[in-house]
Write a protein that holds these residues in place. Structure first.
Motif, PDB file in Angstrom:
ATOM      1  N   GLU A   1      -6.484  -6.187  -6.054  1.00 59.98           N
ATOM      2  CA  GLU A   1      -6.438  -4.769  -6.420  1.00 59.98           C
ATOM      3  C   GLU A   1      -6.596  -4.542  -7.928  1.00 59.98           C
ATOM      4  O   GLU A   1      -6.685  -3.397  -8.368  1.00 59.98           O
ATOM      5  CB  GLU A   1      -5.128  -4.133  -5.933  1.00 59.98           C
ATOM      6  CG  GLU A   1      -5.016  -4.077  -4.419  1.00 59.98           C
ATOM      7  CD  GLU A   1      -6.046  -3.152  -3.783  1.00 59.98           C
ATOM      8  OE1 GLU A   1      -6.392  -2.108  -4.367  1.00 59.98           O
ATOM      9  OE2 GLU A   1      -6.517  -3.490  -2.675  1.00 59.98           O
TER      10      GLU A   1
ATOM     11  N   ARG B   1      -3.259   4.178 -11.300  1.00 59.87           N
ATOM     12  CA  ARG B   1      -3.459   2.778 -10.882  1.00 59.87           C
ATOM     13  C   ARG B   1      -3.572   1.825 -12.063  1.00 59.87           C
ATOM     14  O   ARG B   1      -3.001   0.743 -12.063  1.00 59.87           O
ATOM     15  CB  ARG B   1      -4.723   2.646 -10.028  1.00 59.87           C
ATOM     16  CG  ARG B   1      -4.605   3.150  -8.614  1.00 59.87           C
ATOM     17  CD  ARG B   1      -5.903   2.942  -7.838  1.00 59.87           C
ATOM     18  NE  ARG B   1      -6.302   1.551  -7.714  1.00 59.87           N
ATOM     19  CZ  ARG B   1      -5.828   0.701  -6.809  1.00 59.87           C
ATOM     20  NH1 ARG B   1      -4.939   1.108  -5.940  1.00 59.87           N
ATOM     21  NH2 ARG B   1      -6.250  -0.544  -6.765  1.00 59.87           N
TER      22      ARG B   1
ATOM     23  N   GLU C   1       0.827  -1.217   0.000  1.00 59.29           N
ATOM     24  CA  GLU C   1       0.000   0.000   0.000  1.00 59.29           C
ATOM     25  C   GLU C   1       0.859   1.263   0.000  1.00 59.29           C
ATOM     26  O   GLU C   1       0.567   2.215  -0.723  1.00 59.29           O
ATOM     27  CB  GLU C   1      -0.946   0.015   1.201  1.00 59.29           C
ATOM     28  CG  GLU C   1      -2.079  -0.964   1.101  1.00 59.29           C
ATOM     29  CD  GLU C   1      -3.066  -0.682  -0.037  1.00 59.29           C
ATOM     30  OE1 GLU C   1      -3.246   0.503  -0.419  1.00 59.29           O
ATOM     31  OE2 GLU C   1      -3.661  -1.640  -0.531  1.00 59.29           O
TER      32      GLU C   1
END
Length: 191
Positions: free
Chosen positions: A129, A94, A81
């Motif tokens: 993710e 991202r 993270e």
């Protein structure tokens, strides 16, 4: 973290240890040595930013919280993270992040197989993710030296000889004993 100039390549080299990560937009090389630990080399090729982390254990399951970020980064859930957040703060997106995973070796048969737990965590994190893995060199019995060039995405991996295993295993055992007795400190923004 240690920075110096590599005389052969004439490039700034940043050496990271367990519990550390480094992000750059400069033409630098990041390197580390792994046994059962994992390093994720991550970059956004469009934004021209990349970085590497180095974590020893997959997940911190305690509820201890504090302020020292490097202690939290010994665990994969914080290290991943924090690396992703640092990349995003430098302009990465991202959806463009590319992951390369290294390490997770079982360097001593007498050791627990923490490397496989680290590998499992890393794959679970990346899958959950929605990130993509573009390459990997994980598992097996070898310690590794990883050289990462974040701007180009190039990675050089050297599998180290068995003679390095005992000293690396001793170092990992000392580190595990130290971190298991020290509370986790640090703050991470989960998203």
């Amino acid at each position: 973290m240690q920075k110096n100039i590599d005389p052969a390549e004439g490039i700034t080299t940043v050496k990271i240890l367990p519990g550390e990560f480094y992000v750059t937009k400069d033409n630098e090389r990041i390197e580390t040595i792994l046994g059962s630990c994992i390093s994720a080399c991550v970059r956004d090729p469009i934004a021209g930013v990349g970085g590497m982390n180095h974590f020893m254990l997959p997940v911190d399951k305690s509820n201890n919280r504090g302020t020292e970020l490097s202690d939290a980064n010994r665990y994969g859930n914080y290290a991943m993270e924090n690396l992703v957040n640092a990349l995003l703060s430098q302009g990465a997106k991202r959806e463009r992040l590319e992951f390369k995973l290294f390490g997770g070796g079982r360097i001593m048969s007498s050791m627990t197989n923490v490397g496989w737990y680290n590998i499992g965590f890393a794959f679970d994190y990346i899958y959950t993710e929605g990130f993509k893995i573009v390459s990997q060199d994980i598992g097996d019995i070898y310690p590794r030296k990883v050289l990462y060039y974040p701007i180009t995405g190039r990675v050089r991996v050297r599998r180290l000889n068995a003679m390095h295993n005992q000293s690396l295993a001793d170092e990992e055992n000392r580190y595990i004993n130290k971190i298991e007795s020290k509370p986790v400190e640090g703050d991470v923004e989960l998203f």
